[in-house]
Structures are given as C-alpha cells and as structure tokens.
Design a protein around this motif. Structure first.
Motif, PDB file in Angstrom:
ATOM      1  N   ASN A   1      27.974  39.961  40.562  1.00  0.00           N
ATOM      2  CA  ASN A   1      27.906  41.366  40.970  1.00  0.00           C
ATOM      3  C   ASN A   1      29.105  41.754  41.825  1.00  0.00           C
ATOM      4  N   THR A   2      29.380  40.941  42.814  1.00  0.00           N
ATOM      5  CA  THR A   2      30.427  41.277  43.782  1.00  0.00           C
ATOM      6  C   THR A   2      31.821  41.143  43.168  1.00  0.00           C
ATOM      7  N   ILE A   3      32.017  40.087  42.398  1.00  0.00           N
ATOM      8  CA  ILE A   3      33.357  39.818  41.847  1.00  0.00           C
ATOM      9  C   ILE A   3      33.679  40.809  40.735  1.00  0.00           C
TER      10      ILE A   3
ATOM     11  N   THR B   1      36.915  43.440  40.742  1.00  0.00           N
ATOM     12  CA  THR B   1      37.946  43.311  39.709  1.00  0.00           C
ATOM     13  C   THR B   1      37.805  44.362  38.612  1.00  0.00           C
ATOM     14  N   GLY B   2      36.663  45.042  38.577  1.00  0.00           N
ATOM     15  CA  GLY B   2      36.475  46.110  37.595  1.00  0.00           C
ATOM     16  C   GLY B   2      36.229  45.623  36.183  1.00  0.00           C
ATOM     17  N   VAL B   3      35.776  44.390  36.032  1.00  0.00           N
ATOM     18  CA  VAL B   3      35.499  43.881  34.677  1.00  0.00           C
ATOM     19  C   VAL B   3      34.041  43.478  34.541  1.00  0.00           C
ATOM     20  N   ASP B   4      33.566  43.440  33.295  1.00  0.00           N
ATOM     21  CA  ASP B   4      32.243  42.914  32.990  1.00  0.00           C
ATOM     22  C   ASP B   4      32.278  41.380  33.049  1.00  0.00           C
ATOM     23  N   THR B   5      31.075  40.791  32.928  1.00  0.00           N
ATOM     24  CA  THR B   5      31.002  39.331  33.068  1.00  0.00           C
ATOM     25  C   THR B   5      31.714  38.604  31.924  1.00  0.00           C
TER      26      THR B   5
ATOM     27  N   ARG C   1      27.971  44.664  32.445  1.00  0.00           N
ATOM     28  CA  ARG C   1      28.461  45.220  33.718  1.00  0.00           C
ATOM     29  C   ARG C   1      27.315  45.189  34.720  1.00  0.00           C
ATOM     30  N   PRO C   2      27.396  44.307  35.723  1.00  0.00           N
ATOM     31  CA  PRO C   2      26.285  44.168  36.679  1.00  0.00           C
ATOM     32  C   PRO C   2      26.068  45.439  37.506  1.00  0.00           C
ATOM     33  N   SER C   3      24.880  45.526  38.095  1.00  0.00           N
ATOM     34  CA  SER C   3      24.440  46.773  38.750  1.00  0.00           C
ATOM     35  C   SER C   3      25.402  47.256  39.837  1.00  0.00           C
ATOM     36  N   MET C   4      25.978  46.344  40.595  1.00  0.00           N
ATOM     37  CA  MET C   4      26.871  46.785  41.675  1.00  0.00           C
ATOM     38  C   MET C   4      28.132  47.436  41.117  1.00  0.00           C
ATOM     39  N   LEU C   5      28.640  46.879  40.032  1.00  0.00           N
ATOM     40  CA  LEU C   5      29.809  47.475  39.365  1.00  0.00           C
ATOM     41  C   LEU C   5      29.452  48.850  38.799  1.00  0.00           C
ATOM     42  N   VAL C   6      28.254  48.957  38.232  1.00  0.00           N
ATOM     43  CA  VAL C   6      27.807  50.247  37.695  1.00  0.00           C
ATOM     44  C   VAL C   6      27.718  51.279  38.820  1.00  0.00           C
ATOM     45  N   ASP C   7      27.163  50.869  39.954  1.00  0.00           N
ATOM     46  CA  ASP C   7      27.097  51.783  41.101  1.00  0.00           C
ATOM     47  C   ASP C   7      28.503  52.227  41.517  1.00  0.00           C
TER      48      ASP C   7
ATOM     49  N   ASN D   1      28.918  55.597  43.543  1.00  0.00           N
ATOM     50  CA  ASN D   1      27.828  55.460  44.512  1.00  0.00           C
ATOM     51  C   ASN D   1      28.062  54.274  45.443  1.00  0.00           C
ATOM     52  N   PRO D   2      27.525  54.331  46.658  1.00  0.00           N
ATOM     53  CA  PRO D   2      27.608  53.168  47.551  1.00  0.00           C
ATOM     54  C   PRO D   2      26.947  51.939  46.920  1.00  0.00           C
ATOM     55  N   ILE D   3      27.384  50.777  47.329  1.00  0.00           N
ATOM     56  CA  ILE D   3      26.908  49.524  46.730  1.00  0.00           C
ATOM     57  C   ILE D   3      25.987  48.779  47.698  1.00  0.00           C
ATOM     58  N   GLU D   4      25.107  47.957  47.106  1.00  0.00           N
ATOM     59  CA  GLU D   4      24.131  47.206  47.906  1.00  0.00           C
ATOM     60  C   GLU D   4      24.777  45.945  48.491  1.00  0.00           C
ATOM     61  N   LEU D   5      25.899  46.153  49.165  1.00  0.00           N
ATOM     62  CA  LEU D   5      26.683  45.023  49.673  1.00  0.00           C
ATOM     63  C   LEU D   5      25.970  44.284  50.792  1.00  0.00           C
TER      64      LEU D   5
END
Lengths: 338, 338
Positions: B208-210, B214-218, B267-273, B278-282
């Motif tokens: 999620n964080t990485i 980096t703006g890429v999917d897994t 694309r994990p949820s944090m990247l989608v946010d 939107n703010p992220i669940e960091l």
C-alpha cells in the motif's frame, strides 16, 4: 592560415544553446551543434535568444547545424565535444552517443547534472581529457526560443583521470575555457571538480529526489516537516560519503543548501521532469553516488531507500515513454518469496 | 416485551452499508446509520444494493438514518457503535467522532483498516469493549448505489484491553457476531485479533505504502524490481516487529502477501485514495506500527523512510483538501540547519 579549433555541442537546450552562443560570441572556435528535436525549424530560422547576458538576438545560427551525431562526424575531427543533454545512462549512455565524433585528439566537456560522470567516458576513451562543467544558469528553450533569465555562471574542471597527466588535463580544460569565457558570462576554472560536484549533490541528491517522490516543492517540504525527517538524514549521508572520498564539505554546506531556495516554493528539476512525464536523471544524481558509497563502505540507508523507490518511478516514466514494455496480462512469477 | 439491542453504524461506504444490511438481514437488532454525504438522497430513496451475497435490493432503508452523530445521540443509548469510516486520526479521531453516542454500556466495533486501532479508544473509554473487524470484501458505494462484488468475509475479534476482563471482551464480541453473522455472509470469531492485524499489515504496510509513493500498481512494482529492493526489506521489518510483539507469523506470510494479487495489476487502496486526491490512512497503517516498533526497540529503517516520505505526501493531500494551509509567500525560516 590558422584554422580555428572545432567544437561540437550536443544538446542545445536552455543551457546548451547559451554555452554554444558564448563560444560563438568569443569567436575563437568553429562551433557546430546537433539539434535533434526542432532540427527543421532551427536549420531554417536559427534561434531567437532573449538573454540577460547577451541581450536580444534574432535568428542566430552557429557555424553548422546537424540533425544527429552521425551527420556531424564527417565535419570532424573535433577538438572539443560539449555534451549538454539530460544525462540518462539507463536510456542512452553519453559514451555511446558521442562515439561517432570522438577522434584521437578530442576532449569531451560534460555540462550536465550529476556525479562521477567521467568514469564511463574515461573507461571507453582512455587518454582523452574529460572536462566537467557545473552550470548555474536560468535558461529555457521552447522550440528554438531561448529565454535566459540568470547569468551563465559555470565552474569548469576536469574529471579525475589516471589515463591523462595532470598537466594535459589542466591545459586542455583551460584551453576550453579560453574558447568559451567572455566578458558577459562568468566561467571560472575550478581546480577541484569532484569537491564541487559533491557540494552540488548536497542539494540535488536530497531535495531533487525527495521532492520527486513526494510531489511537493522545497517550500512545502519544509512546511510539512520533511526537512528534519528526511532531507537532513539524506544530506548527512551525502556529506559522509564525500568525506570518505576525500572531499571535506564545510559545516555550512547543509545550511546553505537548505536556505538556497529561501522565499521560493521551488520545484527542483527532477520533479519538473517527472511532472512532465519525462525520465529522471536518477542514475547520475543518486545511482553514481551510491555506487561510490558502496565502494567506500559508507552506509547510506536513507539514500538507498529513496533510490530504490525512484527506480520504480523511473520504470513508470519509461513505460509512459515507450521505453519499458509491460505485458497486457500480468505474468505470474512462481518464485517463492521469503 | 423484549427490546432489540440498538446498533449505530457510522460510515456507510461500500463496506459499512453491507455490514449494516447484514445486521438488518439477521433482524435481531435495531440498526441506525449516520450518513453525512448523500444524506438527503439516502433519507429519501434509501440504498440500491447490488450484492453477490444478498442479491438485488431496491430502496433499502435501515431503522433510522441520521445526518450526523449528534443527531443520532438522542436515539441512544446504543449497545454497539460500528465505525466503518476511513480511519484518519491526523484529521478526525474516531474516539472524538463517536463521543456523543458512547453511553455507559456501549461497545464499539471498528471495521477499519490499520493496526492498534483500539489504543486511543481504550484510553478514552476504559471499561468499554472495543471490537476489531477485519473485513475482506469487494464493495463500493457510489452515492447510494452499492455494488458488492466479493463476499462479506470478516474476522471479528476484540482489541487487547486491560480495562475489561477477557470474559466480557469475548462475550460482547460474540454477542455482536450473533447480531451480524448470517447464512449469506462469512463472519468468523477470530481469537487473536492482534496477530490477524499484523498478518494484514505484511501487505498493507508495504505494498500500500510503496505503491502510493511510486505511483504504480503491484504488478508494475514487481516488474520494475521493486519487490526485491523495497517490499521485501519492508515486510521483513513488519515481521520482526510482530515477533517482538509476541505475534509469530509463518514462514509463508511474505510469500502469500506477495502472491495475493497474482495475475492482477492491482492498485491498493492507499494509492487509490492518493490518486483521487484524498488523504491516506497513513497513521493507522504505518504510524501506529512504527510507534509499537519504537516502544519495543525494533529497528525499522525502511519503513521509517517510507513513513516520513508519506507524511509529506499526506501534507500535500491535506492542502488539496483545505485541511492544511500554506502561506502565499513562502516564509523564511531563519533556523541554522546542520
């Protein structure tokens, strides 16, 4: 009849065109340029230069304009090749790009960002002087329209080079300066090129890279607390690597790097490249530094994580530019990860 | 006459609405929801639910719909508060959000991403059971149109809580499950909630964080080499923190996390946010983990750099949402940095 030394400049962007014009202005060399993008336009109309150093110049043309390096080769041999392109060795290597125009007595001057740029050229062209130009200039090229807003100030040195004597390195570097330095620009011979490149890295390997990853300018990086948490650790690692490499930076190096954009919400060049969707100068700014850190056994944990993250960003930018291909269906990698 | 227990659900997004509907479907509780966005529409027309679990439901309304938590308070006391909002403690804290509806005997169930979510609630509401719901579901809410594509599968536990006996924690958790579990969904009591949250973090705190930075999917992260260089070091740090915290993850934890998106460019949820601005669940995904690492004295150099970079990203996202303000002129910070 005395013939003028021949100079070929590759990469006439904002910086390169002003370097070429400075050489033309001095008038002691025959100056040619390679124009890939905008060749037809420049061949026809030349450059319109609006320069804080040289004033307003319409339709300037150097002695020769070539569409590519191969086309320039027949006009050689050249005494100096000046390279002012973006330095992207993971896409095109400078030492390969210039191969058609390197003759027995050619020296190469790299007016490019980055660190330890001489190494691959010295390996490929032993016995040739490799000159280092560190440029501080504000200048942009919009399809042949050059807008220079900050004086062409440069520090010119040579890259450490065991295949050439110190005397020859120094003499060739000063010969180049004599062909380029004039009363309008500010071109200085700087004996310790490596030290100077390290000094520039204190900013470039930290602010440039961290702003690119986070998508903010240097002002917002400060306001968000990122200077204390990431920039400073990164800068301290850069200074430790420099020290292990024999380059002692002053106590003030960090302070002046951080204050260098005071008052500006400044977007560093690597962030600007990434925003435009262009590949970034990651390898010459951070990759080469980490290679040296590794050779010297200096730990750089912060810079390593930043580098590995930016390698992924670079992959994304390369894909967007058709340089990396991604299969339509994601391949399944059977590897057992642990 | 027996009165049904009262449940209030806050955050009827894709997950929350299906949880609320599941409770309604069981029929043993009185279910109310707080709808902030789309209140007027939902109050008028209810939800249209297209669900792989429950089929096609038109104009569904729970027992009560409130526009905010304050409005719900007068309908209390509630036996259970279910929170299914994004968890963004750096913007709004769950323990503050629910304050108007927490009565003496209220238990709170957190159906949210992240780690160690119980801590601030237990501190503010000692003696209350704090239930942990880890949801594996595919479901989206587009302004009252719910589209559920993956079964509502959840593991329900309680957060470790020294202010409540084990017996009460267990009993309340099972009481909640009895009000929610039905033959359509798959709701399981999971004794070791902390272990389960760590297991989920192996993916969430790394991919999620990485991917966000980096703006890429897994898939692209794998193709670019980023799994070896960043994801694996990050995952090993997560597993070391879990181990120091008494949670032993199996040898296969890394392998299954990495293979969990096999075949998908996901694309994990944090990247989608972040992509949506939107703010992220960091803080709940990485901040809480690093707080525990710090308390336990476990080094997490990779995760720390990632966290500090994402804090800057979060600042940018908050500014874009009007939560952080940046002065028009960049203020000059006279600090001497060294």
């Amino acid at each position: 009849m005395e013939t003028k030394p021949k100079i070929l400049l590759i990469g006439p962007g904002g910086v390169g065109t002003i370097v070429a014009y400075g050489i033309y202005y001095v008038g002691k060399a025959d100056i040619s340029i390679v124009v890939r993008r905008d060749y037809e336009k420049v061949k026809e109309n030349g450059y319109n230069i609006n320069s804080c150093d040289y004033g307003e110049i319409k339709n300037w043309k150097p002695d020769n304009i070539f569409p590519n390096v191969e086309a320039a080769a027949s006009y050689g041999p050249f005494d100096f090749i000046v390279v002012a392109t973006k330095n992207l060795p993971d896409i095109i290597k400078v030492e390969d790009l210039i191969e058609p125009v390197v003759s027995e007595h050619t020296s190469v001057a790299l007016f490019q960002n980055g660190f330890d740029l001489g190494r691959p050229l010295i390996a490929k062209y032993p016995g040739h002087v490799i000159i280092s130009g560190v440029s501080h200039i504000g200048s942009h090229n919009f399809h042949g329209e050059i807008h220079q807003t900050q004086q062409d100030k440069s520090f010119v040195s040579y890259f450490e080079n065991s295949t050439v004597s110190k005397e020859v390195n120094e003499a060739k570097t000063k010969e180049f300066i004599a062909l380029y330095s004039n009363e309008k620009n500010n071109c200085t011979y700087f004996p310790d090129g490596k030290w100077n490149r390290y000094k520039k890295l204190v900013y470039n390997a930290s602010f440039n890279t961290i702003c690119t990853l986070t998508g903010v300018d240097t002002g917002r990086l400060e306001l968000s607390g990122g200077i204390d948490t990431i920039v400073l650790p990164a800068m301290r690692e850069i200074i430790a690597i420099a020290k292990a490499d024999g380059c002692e930076l002053s106590d003030d190096a960090i302070n002046s790097a951080i204050h260098s954009d005071d008052g500006d919400y400044f977007r560093p060049s690597m962030l600007v490249d990434a925003d435009k969707g262009n590949p970034i100068e990651l390898e010459v700014i951070l990759g080469n530094l980490l290679r040296v850190a590794n050779e010297l056994g200096v730990a750089a944990p912060t810079l390593n994580v930043i580098y590995n993250l930016l390698k992924v960003v670079q992959f994304r930018l390369k894909e967007a530019n058709g340089i990396e291909k991604v299969p339509k269906e994601r391949p399944i990698n059977d590897k057992y990860w642990k």
